[in-house]
Design an enzyme around this catalytic site. Sequence first.
Site, short mmCIF file in Angstrom:
data_model
loop_
_atom_site.label_atom_id
_atom_site.label_comp_id
_atom_site.label_asym_id
_atom_site.label_seq_id
_atom_site.Cartn_x
_atom_site.Cartn_y
_atom_site.Cartn_z
N ARG A 32 -19.87 -23.75 30.59
CA ARG A 32 -19.36 -24.69 29.59
C ARG A 32 -20.09 -24.45 28.27
O ARG A 32 -19.51 -24.48 27.19
CB ARG A 32 -19.54 -26.15 30.05
CG ARG A 32 -19.32 -27.16 28.94
CD ARG A 32 -18.94 -28.56 29.40
NE ARG A 32 -19.70 -29.04 30.54
CZ ARG A 32 -21.01 -29.35 30.53
NH1 ARG A 32 -21.71 -29.22 29.42
NH2 ARG A 32 -21.60 -29.78 31.62
N TYR B 93 1.87 -31.75 12.83
CA TYR B 93 2.32 -31.54 14.22
C TYR B 93 2.33 -32.87 14.97
O TYR B 93 1.39 -33.67 14.86
CB TYR B 93 1.36 -30.55 14.88
CG TYR B 93 1.63 -30.31 16.35
CD1 TYR B 93 2.76 -29.63 16.76
CD2 TYR B 93 0.74 -30.75 17.31
CE1 TYR B 93 3.01 -29.42 18.11
CE2 TYR B 93 0.97 -30.54 18.66
CZ TYR B 93 2.12 -29.88 19.04
OH TYR B 93 2.36 -29.67 20.38
N ASP C 285 -4.80 -26.49 9.79
CA ASP C 285 -4.19 -26.01 11.03
C ASP C 285 -3.38 -24.76 10.65
O ASP C 285 -2.34 -24.86 10.01
CB ASP C 285 -3.30 -27.11 11.62
CG ASP C 285 -2.65 -26.71 12.94
OD1 ASP C 285 -2.48 -25.50 13.17
OD2 ASP C 285 -2.31 -27.60 13.73
N LYS D 101 0.28 -20.14 20.51
CA LYS D 101 1.45 -19.68 19.77
C LYS D 101 1.31 -18.21 19.40
O LYS D 101 1.24 -17.38 20.28
CB LYS D 101 1.64 -20.58 18.55
CG LYS D 101 1.48 -22.10 18.85
CD LYS D 101 2.54 -22.66 19.78
CE LYS D 101 2.24 -24.06 20.29
NZ LYS D 101 1.96 -25.08 19.26
#
Length: 386
Positions: A50, A102, A174, A199
């Site tokens: 992590r 978004y 973004d 994407k």
Amino acid sequence: MSNFKNTETALIHGGISIDEHTGAVNIPIYQTSTYKQDGLGKMRGYEYSRTGNPTREALEALIRDLEGGYAGFAFGSGMAALTAVLSLLHSGDRVLISSNVYGGTFRLLSKVFNHFDFTYTIADTADLDVYESQITDDVKAVIIESPANPLMTVTDIAAVAEVSHRHGLLVIVDNTFMTPYLQKPIALGADIVVHSATKYLGGHSDVVSGLAVVSTPELAEKIAFIQNSTGGVLGPFDSFLLIRGIKTLAVRMDRHVENAEKAALFLEEHKAVKNVYYPGLPTSQGYEVNKKQAKNGGAMISFELHENYDIRTFFESLELVSLAESLGGVESLVCHPATMTHASIPADIRKKVGITDGLIRLSVGIENIDDILSDIAQAIEKAEVK
Ligand SMILES: *Cc1c(COP(=O)(O)O)cnc(C)c1O
């Protein structure tokens, strides 16, 4: 930071591109959760995945180099990246977002962070005077998308960053729709860049992932702490897939854009089409600003059919192009923002910002453009209500 001045080369050789232990030209998938320590307090650079994993680190260094930032961070999704970045803020703070942000970002702010008395205002990033008047004392950050989803609204990133910095705001961009191959927000003044790497960066619709790049050591230290504390990290295998996808970003993007430019012209000239939203069209709203800050108009197009076309029939008649959420993969996809990507935005706000029920969003893939356009043409023809 790497010395590759051309993005095409940095995509392949940026970050940590060779495994230092073996010389492997691909970073191995270090599928491990923990690391043997040589003695108490004697670690070999890693202690728990992590906190740090070599495959993830190679990806994080790569996106840092591509965006020209100080440090990169990889997360399990774009929303996890945004959640980590917004965790920099405190209760009582307010963030400005553009109206076309978004849908998931809007939902995160309006339905999750609002529990912590951390709130938002929909800002007009297209009009700088209006925008500046919206910066009240509690505003600490702004989230910009350019072009913004789904109307491809362009924001002048450098101008908004300049006004925002004058008021001490954190500027978050973004960059999902453009990727660092087409637009580099940090060079335009952004403090933090986030991506849904699901994407274009991944590019093959086979991995959900998110990235964040920060511009300063102070922000890097904070995000590293938040990433480790909240734990939304990207796994080693998905990190590998993303590195693999990113290597071909330039060639994919070139074809995506070449196809999109043809598709936009085709739609603009089609008698069934009422409006086309594509920042690569000289007739579009943000063409000049986009040209100044990005390499081209990207490959996302939205359009509206005239009222005498039934969009339900249009979607159901497509044979090659799939009706699906998401974008940026090699295959062409269409979606219906009002009921899909932007359904979490209340209907009245949707209407106000122009996300009509007739709006269709097209993610232009890299298939042969004639095949894409003939599929769209035959679906439009079937959709005409006679
Ligand atoms: C998809 C998307 C997101 C969310 O990313 P996920 O990887 O789906 O969590 C955020 N911003 C934009 C612009 C997107 O298209």
